[in-house]
Write an enzyme that holds these catalytic residues in place. Sequence first.
Site, PDB file in Angstrom:
ATOM      1  N   LYS A  80       0.848  -1.059   0.096  1.00  0.00           N
ATOM      2  CA  LYS A  80      -0.136  -0.017   0.060  1.00  0.00           C
ATOM      3  C   LYS A  80       0.767   1.206  -0.117  1.00  0.00           C
ATOM      4  O   LYS A  80       2.022   1.247   0.317  1.00  0.00           O
ATOM      5  CB  LYS A  80      -0.815   0.127   1.321  1.00  0.00           C
ATOM      6  CG  LYS A  80      -1.964   0.799   1.101  1.00  0.00           C
ATOM      7  CD  LYS A  80      -3.405   0.063   0.565  1.00  0.00           C
ATOM      8  CE  LYS A  80      -4.390   1.208   0.454  1.00  0.00           C
ATOM      9  NZ  LYS A  80      -5.497   0.483  -0.042  1.00  0.00           N
ATOM     10  N   VAL A 185     -16.877   4.543  -3.471  1.00  0.00           N
ATOM     11  CA  VAL A 185     -17.351   3.237  -2.884  1.00  0.00           C
ATOM     12  C   VAL A 185     -19.012   3.279  -2.609  1.00  0.00           C
ATOM     13  O   VAL A 185     -19.946   2.749  -2.955  1.00  0.00           O
ATOM     14  CB  VAL A 185     -16.686   2.398  -1.968  1.00  0.00           C
ATOM     15  CG1 VAL A 185     -17.385   1.276  -1.631  1.00  0.00           C
ATOM     16  CG2 VAL A 185     -15.185   2.206  -2.573  1.00  0.00           C
ATOM     17  N   TYR A 187     -21.164   5.576  -2.860  1.00  0.00           N
ATOM     18  CA  TYR A 187     -22.182   6.151  -3.904  1.00  0.00           C
ATOM     19  C   TYR A 187     -22.449   4.671  -4.677  1.00  0.00           C
ATOM     20  O   TYR A 187     -23.822   4.768  -4.776  1.00  0.00           O
ATOM     21  CB  TYR A 187     -21.583   7.409  -4.752  1.00  0.00           C
ATOM     22  CG  TYR A 187     -22.259   7.550  -5.822  1.00  0.00           C
ATOM     23  CD1 TYR A 187     -23.384   8.431  -5.770  1.00  0.00           C
ATOM     24  CD2 TYR A 187     -21.969   7.162  -7.155  1.00  0.00           C
ATOM     25  CE1 TYR A 187     -24.174   8.409  -7.007  1.00  0.00           C
ATOM     26  CE2 TYR A 187     -22.763   7.162  -8.457  1.00  0.00           C
ATOM     27  CZ  TYR A 187     -23.813   7.959  -8.253  1.00  0.00           C
ATOM     28  OH  TYR A 187     -24.645   8.289  -9.487  1.00  0.00           O
TER      29      TYR A 187
HETATM   30  P1  NAI Z   1     -13.479   8.456  -1.469  1.00  0.00           P
HETATM   31  O1  NAI Z   1     -12.715   9.295  -0.799  1.00  0.00           O
HETATM   32  O2  NAI Z   1     -14.160   8.272  -2.644  1.00  0.00           O
HETATM   33  O3  NAI Z   1     -14.892   8.361  -0.423  1.00  0.00           O
HETATM   34  C1  NAI Z   1     -14.922   8.538   1.037  1.00  0.00           C
HETATM   35  C2  NAI Z   1     -15.870   9.257   1.545  1.00  0.00           C
HETATM   36  O4  NAI Z   1     -15.972   9.457   3.025  1.00  0.00           O
HETATM   37  C3  NAI Z   1     -15.611  10.917   1.104  1.00  0.00           C
HETATM   38  O5  NAI Z   1     -17.089  11.207   0.540  1.00  0.00           O
HETATM   39  C4  NAI Z   1     -15.638  11.291   2.372  1.00  0.00           C
HETATM   40  O6  NAI Z   1     -16.113  12.729   2.545  1.00  0.00           O
HETATM   41  C5  NAI Z   1     -16.190  10.596   3.357  1.00  0.00           C
HETATM   42  N1  NAI Z   1     -15.852  10.693   4.740  1.00  0.00           N
HETATM   43  C6  NAI Z   1     -14.585  10.718   5.161  1.00  0.00           C
HETATM   44  N2  NAI Z   1     -14.706  10.888   6.719  1.00  0.00           N
HETATM   45  C7  NAI Z   1     -15.856  10.687   6.991  1.00  0.00           C
HETATM   46  C8  NAI Z   1     -16.771  10.748   8.267  1.00  0.00           C
HETATM   47  N3  NAI Z   1     -15.908  10.602   9.491  1.00  0.00           N
HETATM   48  N4  NAI Z   1     -17.879  10.548   8.064  1.00  0.00           N
HETATM   49  C9  NAI Z   1     -18.621  10.248   7.107  1.00  0.00           C
HETATM   50  N5  NAI Z   1     -17.965  10.517   5.930  1.00  0.00           N
HETATM   51  C10 NAI Z   1     -16.836  10.554   5.770  1.00  0.00           C
HETATM   52  O7  NAI Z   1     -13.235   6.862  -0.897  1.00  0.00           O
HETATM   53  P2  NAI Z   1     -13.536   5.379  -1.338  1.00  0.00           P
HETATM   54  O8  NAI Z   1     -12.549   5.361  -2.452  1.00  0.00           O
HETATM   55  O9  NAI Z   1     -14.926   5.575  -1.559  1.00  0.00           O
HETATM   56  O10 NAI Z   1     -13.071   4.477  -0.196  1.00  0.00           O
HETATM   57  C11 NAI Z   1     -13.882   4.438   1.057  1.00  0.00           C
HETATM   58  C12 NAI Z   1     -13.296   3.561   1.734  1.00  0.00           C
HETATM   59  O11 NAI Z   1     -13.356   2.219   1.338  1.00  0.00           O
HETATM   60  C13 NAI Z   1     -11.635   3.831   2.268  1.00  0.00           C
HETATM   61  O12 NAI Z   1     -11.757   3.212   3.757  1.00  0.00           O
HETATM   62  C14 NAI Z   1     -10.843   2.924   1.455  1.00  0.00           C
HETATM   63  O13 NAI Z   1      -9.548   2.560   1.841  1.00  0.00           O
HETATM   64  C15 NAI Z   1     -11.834   1.413   1.286  1.00  0.00           C
HETATM   65  N6  NAI Z   1     -11.695   0.894   0.075  1.00  0.00           N
HETATM   66  C16 NAI Z   1     -12.006   1.529  -1.200  1.00  0.00           C
HETATM   67  C17 NAI Z   1     -11.650   0.847  -2.345  1.00  0.00           C
HETATM   68  C18 NAI Z   1     -11.959   1.348  -3.755  1.00  0.00           C
HETATM   69  O14 NAI Z   1     -12.296   0.567  -4.782  1.00  0.00           O
HETATM   70  N7  NAI Z   1     -12.003   2.592  -3.981  1.00  0.00           N
HETATM   71  C19 NAI Z   1     -11.245  -0.849  -2.401  1.00  0.00           C
HETATM   72  C20 NAI Z   1     -11.111  -1.254  -0.876  1.00  0.00           C
HETATM   73  C21 NAI Z   1     -11.418  -0.419   0.112  1.00  0.00           C
END
Ligand code: NAI
Length: 348
Positions: A80, A185, A187
């Site tokens: 990572k 994710v 959304y």
């Molecule tokens: P992203 O950055 O697109 O979305 C994360 C969302 O969470 C953002 O809209 C942010 O404003 C919100 N957020 C942050 N802190 C918050 C809180 N305390 N309360 C409510 N909302 C909050 O990131 P993504 O890609 O959707 O990833 C989300 C999670 O899934 C992360 O932990 C990531 O490591 C994990 N993940 C993502 C993968 C992917 O394919 N993108 C794959 C596997 C895991």
Amino acid sequence: MGVFSNPAFDDHERVVFCHDAATGLSSIIAIHSTTRGPGAGGCRLWAYADEDAALTDVLRLSQGMSYKNAMAELPLGGGKAVIIKHSDFTGSDALYERFGEFVESLGGAYITAEDMGMSEAIMQVIGSRTSYVSGLPAEGGAAGGDPSPKTALGIYAGIRTAVEFRDARSSLSGLRVAVQGVGNVGYNLCKLLHADGAILLVADMDEARVARAVSEFDATPVGLDDVLSVDADVLAPCAMGAVLTEESIPDLRVGIVAGGANNQLAAPGDGQRLHDAGILYAPDYVINAGGIINVACEYQGGFTDADVDESVMRIGARLKRIFERSADNDVPTNRIADAQARRFIGRN
Ligand code: NAI
């Protein structure tokens, strides 16, 4: 805090600190295990409170990737990267190019892709300096592109399995799902759940993202401090890790926790707390493997988007076996999964 003495170190094979004054790049690449193949895992851009927080995060995430890739039966090890978003961070192409050069310098020991704060466009910039990159735009039905929709698909499959296992419920119609974080994710997960008639309760720091879920999926907004204690059937953490803690677990009012965030348990003992509370927990690195399955198929080549979907949907069956073993042995699901993952990477 030192590196080797960090509680999350867990015998990492390599930890590389990458710095470039000209572009303002401060990054850490952690490679936990290459036993099964090159260390693969996304790059996270985040405004960490300090360097120790960034180090701990990358170590925990990289160990999680070893487990995730092994449990998804991929020929990949765990790695990572994090890029520290300093207050004067500009996110210039030059910074991402420099990051790509650092990835290239590792000679394939680490393969990067998207994580929080990243995009296909940034991956293309990184990919101008290294071939050890995935999550690039896909064409003509081939596997590839932003892994988030596939991560969401796997979580959707996992939620279906969990509600069927715990509540003998085969339809998601009317199921109340609280989603913490409606970014890439969250959304896409909401989209799939909404299509099946689930009722969504959403929270996000970004008000525009909440508004999008409200308008597209008829979701109900929930306060940032309330989403972990809202009355629902399922909680899907899809933001930061360490949300399931000694303090938050007693307030949960759900029967199932199944979401995409990495490292949802603040400590392994929190899995026991969930188990004791009768809450079915889908181990994060098992349920959220859809994205890395997509990344692996793209990187290996020769797979179609449909192949990826088929492979991602198998996450449901994988989780079911963990739920069954947990119930049969009265052992928390995270311990069942951890033991299996460590066996797969030769660390038991
Ligand atoms: P992203 O950055 O697109 O979305 C994360 C969302 O969470 C953002 O809209 C942010 O404003 C919100 N957020 C942050 N802190 C918050 C809180 N305390 N309360 C409510 N909302 C909050 O990131 P993504 O890609 O959707 O990833 C989300 C999670 O899934 C992360 O932990 C990531 O490591 C994990 N993940 C993502 C993968 C992917 O394919 N993108 C794959 C596997 C895991």
